[in-house]
Design a protein around this motif. Sequence first.
Motif, PDB file in Angstrom:
ATOM      1  N   GLY A  18       0.754  -1.244  -0.018  1.00  0.00           N
ATOM      2  CA  GLY A  18      -0.021   0.101   0.116  1.00  0.00           C
ATOM      3  C   GLY A  18       0.832   1.211  -0.006  1.00  0.00           C
ATOM      4  N   ILE A 141      -3.506  -3.091   2.439  1.00  0.00           N
ATOM      5  CA  ILE A 141      -2.812  -2.174   1.147  1.00  0.00           C
ATOM      6  C   ILE A 141      -3.726  -1.138   1.090  1.00  0.00           C
ATOM      7  CG2 ILE A 141      -2.871  -2.356  -1.283  1.00  0.00           C
ATOM      8  CD1 ILE A 141      -2.520  -5.508  -1.061  1.00  0.00           C
ATOM      9  N   PHE A 142      -5.116  -1.021   1.172  1.00  0.00           N
ATOM     10  CA  PHE A 142      -5.745   0.086   0.909  1.00  0.00           C
ATOM     11  C   PHE A 142      -5.669   1.097   2.022  1.00  0.00           C
ATOM     12  CE2 PHE A 142      -7.753  -3.504  -1.314  1.00  0.00           C
ATOM     13  CZ  PHE A 142      -7.629  -3.067  -2.667  1.00  0.00           C
ATOM     14  N   SER A 145      -2.453   2.826   1.783  1.00  0.00           N
ATOM     15  CA  SER A 145      -2.085   3.779   0.591  1.00  0.00           C
ATOM     16  C   SER A 145      -2.867   5.070   0.834  1.00  0.00           C
ATOM     17  CB  SER A 145      -2.634   3.112  -0.614  1.00  0.00           C
ATOM     18  OG  SER A 145      -4.325   2.867  -0.484  1.00  0.00           O
TER      19      SER A 145
END
Length: 230
Positions: A18, A141-142, A145
């Motif tokens: 991310g 990951i999201f 990010s």
Amino acid sequence: MTGTIVNIIAIGIGTSIGLFFKKGISPRVKNTVMQGIGLAVLLVGLQMSLQGEQLLIVIISLALGGICGELLKIEYNLERLGMWLESKVGDNGGNVARAFVTTSLIYCVGAMAVVGAIEDGISGNTDTLFAKAMLDGVSSIFFASTMGIGVIFSGLPVLVYQGTITLLAASLKDILNPFVINHLTSTGGLLIIGIAINILEIKKVNIGNLLPAIIIVIPLAYFMQYLHLF
């Protein structure tokens, strides 16, 4: 504690990915990936739910568990806890603190963490925690990010929380016979199916309020077996 360790590694890998991609991951990709994982979680739950030999024990456990959960307002209190922690961190806590608090709650507060850790401790079955690791890894990951490196620190409460449950369950496995373990697994499996339904956004299932069922099923299975009803 294999399942918990894999879970922590997945969060670390997901966070790293991310941070690398930053905000370059589209919502459509996120939605499709989460749907795929939701189907995988559904499969895990279905496999677990078929372990029980007597459906009546599972049904009674879920019914009584639901009553207890509603009276204790477990789901409501968990949501209140999250809101309280968020308010304490606020904008003054910085991105690292907010990311840590938010993701720690998401990764620790849920039936999958409890049921998976119990299964890992009692029978060494890590399927549920592996499925949770996939979910946590992808979601990290999201989160990373958009929220930054603070996500990676959520691995510590996951280790403490799930690890403690696993060790406690392992200490009880010698007094649990196969009949009781099978019905514990079956009840937990149905809760996992409920989680999959939530992930797939089919219907909101109050899993938190059903959590007492995985405690109730143990004495209930012993009682039914003692009376030679099954």
